[in-house]
Design an enzyme around this catalytic site. Structure first.
Site, mmCIF file in Angstrom:
data_model
loop_
_atom_site.group_PDB
_atom_site.id
_atom_site.type_symbol
_atom_site.label_atom_id
_atom_site.label_comp_id
_atom_site.label_asym_id
_atom_site.label_seq_id
_atom_site.Cartn_x
_atom_site.Cartn_y
_atom_site.Cartn_z
ATOM 1 N N SER A 1 42.806 57.422 41.356
ATOM 2 C CA SER A 1 44.073 57.433 40.631
ATOM 3 C C SER A 1 43.872 57.690 39.136
ATOM 4 O O SER A 1 44.790 57.494 38.356
ATOM 5 C CB SER A 1 44.822 56.111 40.848
ATOM 6 O OG SER A 1 44.053 55.024 40.382
ATOM 7 N N GLU B 1 37.293 49.671 44.249
ATOM 8 C CA GLU B 1 37.860 50.282 43.044
ATOM 9 C C GLU B 1 37.087 51.511 42.546
ATOM 10 O O GLU B 1 37.695 52.499 42.157
ATOM 11 C CB GLU B 1 37.958 49.258 41.909
ATOM 12 C CG GLU B 1 38.985 48.156 42.139
ATOM 13 C CD GLU B 1 40.446 48.633 42.183
ATOM 14 O OE1 GLU B 1 40.726 49.804 41.872
ATOM 15 O OE2 GLU B 1 41.308 47.822 42.567
ATOM 16 N N HIS C 1 44.771 53.390 46.438
ATOM 17 C CA HIS C 1 44.358 52.498 47.525
ATOM 18 C C HIS C 1 44.876 52.859 48.908
ATOM 19 O O HIS C 1 44.122 52.865 49.877
ATOM 20 C CB HIS C 1 44.841 51.055 47.244
ATOM 21 C CG HIS C 1 44.065 50.346 46.187
ATOM 22 N ND1 HIS C 1 42.771 49.917 46.373
ATOM 23 C CD2 HIS C 1 44.393 49.974 44.920
ATOM 24 C CE1 HIS C 1 42.334 49.305 45.278
ATOM 25 N NE2 HIS C 1 43.300 49.326 44.377
ATOM 26 N N HIS D 1 48.547 53.798 41.027
ATOM 27 C CA HIS D 1 47.221 53.319 41.403
ATOM 28 C C HIS D 1 47.203 52.825 42.860
ATOM 29 O O HIS D 1 46.319 53.198 43.634
ATOM 30 C CB HIS D 1 46.810 52.194 40.450
ATOM 31 C CG HIS D 1 45.562 51.487 40.856
ATOM 32 N ND1 HIS D 1 44.316 52.081 40.801
ATOM 33 C CD2 HIS D 1 45.358 50.240 41.352
ATOM 34 C CE1 HIS D 1 43.400 51.216 41.233
ATOM 35 N NE2 HIS D 1 44.003 50.097 41.580
HETATM 36 N N1 H2B Z 1 45.891 41.397 41.843
HETATM 37 C C1 H2B Z 1 46.698 42.384 42.207
HETATM 38 N N2 H2B Z 1 48.007 42.178 42.344
HETATM 39 N N3 H2B Z 1 46.210 43.618 42.446
HETATM 40 C C2 H2B Z 1 44.898 43.893 42.370
HETATM 41 O O1 H2B Z 1 44.484 45.037 42.633
HETATM 42 C C3 H2B Z 1 44.010 42.846 41.991
HETATM 43 C C4 H2B Z 1 44.564 41.570 41.711
HETATM 44 N N4 H2B Z 1 42.696 43.012 41.928
HETATM 45 N N5 H2B Z 1 43.761 40.572 41.299
HETATM 46 C C5 H2B Z 1 41.802 41.904 41.939
HETATM 47 C C6 H2B Z 1 42.328 40.800 41.061
HETATM 48 C C7 H2B Z 1 40.413 42.450 41.668
HETATM 49 O O2 H2B Z 1 40.278 42.905 40.360
HETATM 50 C C8 H2B Z 1 39.240 41.544 41.982
HETATM 51 C C9 H2B Z 1 39.221 40.992 43.340
HETATM 52 O O3 H2B Z 1 39.121 40.536 41.008
HETATM 53 FE FE FE Z 2 43.154 48.410 42.492
#
Ligand code: H2B
Ligand code: FE
Length: 354
Positions: A272, A253, A213, A208
């Site tokens: 992804s 996302e 990303h 992912h």
């Molecule tokens: N933490 C981590 N390690 N990776 C992420 O992609 C992630 C996260 N996404 N915490 C965040 C939450 C996202 O879902 C939003 C900002 O809440």
């Molecule tokens: Fe993500």
């Protein structure tokens, strides 16, 4: 009273260690829970992440053949679909990343190489993290143009981490394949799911992060867009952090943008996931009974748009371009009630308060 927030990039070392529980210890319903080797691997990478210091090289991981096979399986599933449905910024970066930072079907690229590449392209960087962070902590990193990035790969099987002897497992695969073929013939439809396809992951992993990303951060507009959300999250109220997290979800996302009269994906959750990428972008929206609702990208609306996390999204937001997405995000953030404006000084990696 304003929430604490990091003022210098070095303080992200503290933030990175505040993973939510499941980040480090696997829950009992995790596909890798019963696989001791996998758990040891996860523990090792968690340690990597926890020990990391922001200005030191990111430790390289020697991925096992088993792990590389998972990567190749996902790569094979995604490659053709990305060609069709990924936005052009993604495809252009991906070409560069194949040349410059080790992206290929047969090998897993290293975070250190990706980070160095992104620094050159857009002054964005990666830093290892053991698992999920809170929305606030995660978004705070983006303010410094830092993406918290996991280093482990999803478990190779979604059937609960096989403890069976290999030969028995192989026979089960053979039987399963015969069974699927039979079912396929009987019901006259294509069954795209086999036991060894790691289709399901309960948390972010390198498939992912690195396929979804990383290539997007090489684009200036997208990098600025992400930082915009990050800056607005510094010291923000819980309410505003939640709105920003919703915006993040519906863009970084699951965002779509218009290109050549088509809806292309720029969101990593789509880039992804082969099933959802098609569902969101193909004209006939295969994979679910209902077609999705597609709304024009408007952070004000996205901030309040609820979303499921275990099914395809019922609603996607479509931007006119990444540049336009960024402008709208900026305007939205300027309108949030805050006692100060946070500015990022890229020369000394610190936040300046105005
Ligand atoms: N933490 C981590 N390690 N990776 C992420 O992609 C992630 C996260 N996404 N915490 C965040 C939450 C996202 O879902 C939003 C900002 O809440
Ligand atoms: Fe993500």
């Amino acid at each position: 009273d304003v929430y604490w927030f990091p003022r210098h990039i070095s303080e992200l070392d503290l933030v990175a260690n505040r993973t939510l529980d499941a980040g480090v210890d696997l829950e009992s319903d995790h596909p890798g829970f019963h696989d001791t080797e996998y758990r040891a691997r996860r523990a090792q990478m968690a340690e990597n992440a926890q020990k990391h210091i922001w200005n030191k090289p990111i430790p390289r991981v020697q991925y096992t053949q088993n792990e590389k096979d998972v990567w190749s399986a996902v790569w094979d599933k995604m490659e053709g679909l990305l060609e069709q449905h990924a936005c052009k910024e993604y495809l252009e970066s991906m070409e560069l990343m194949k040349k410059h930072c080790g992206y290929s079907r047969n090998d897993i690229p290293q975070q250190e190489d990706i980070s160095a590449f992104l620094m050159e392209q857009s002054n964005f960087r990666m830093r290892p993290v053991a698992g999920l962070l809170s929305s606030r902590d995660f978004l705070n990193g983006l303010a410094f143009r830092v993406f918290f990035c996991t280093q482990y790969i999803r478990h190779h099987s979604k059937v609960g981490g096989s403890m069976l002897p290999t030969f028995l497992f192989k026979w089960m695969v053979v039987l399963y394949l015969l069974y699927s073929i039979l079912i396929t013939i009987i019901f006259c439809r294509v069954d795209s799911c086999t036991v060894l396809q790691p289709l399901y992951t309960p948390e972010p992993d390198i498939c992912h992060e690195l396929l979804g990303h990383a290539p997007m951060f090489a684009d200036r507009d997208f990098a600025d867009f992400s930082q915009e959300i990050g800056l607005a999250s510094l010291g923000a109220s819980d309410d505003d952090v939640q709105k920003l997290a919703h915006c993040y979800w519906h863009s970084v996302e699951f965002g779509l943008c218009q290109q050549d009269g088509k809806n292309k994906a720029y969101g990593a959750g789509l880039l992804s996931s082969y099933g959802e990428l098609e569902y969101a972008c193909a004209d006939d929206h295969p994979g679910a009974d209902e077609p999705p609702t597609i709304k024009p990208w408007d952070p004000e609306v996205a901030a309040h748009q609820a979303f499921p996390i275990t099914t395809y999204q019922p609603v996607y937001f479509l931007a006119e371009s990444l540049h336009d997405a960024k402008q709208r995000m900026r305007t939205y953030c300027e309108g949030l009630q805050r006692p100060f404006f946070a500015l990022h000084n890229a020369q000394n990696d610190s936040i300046h308060i105005d």
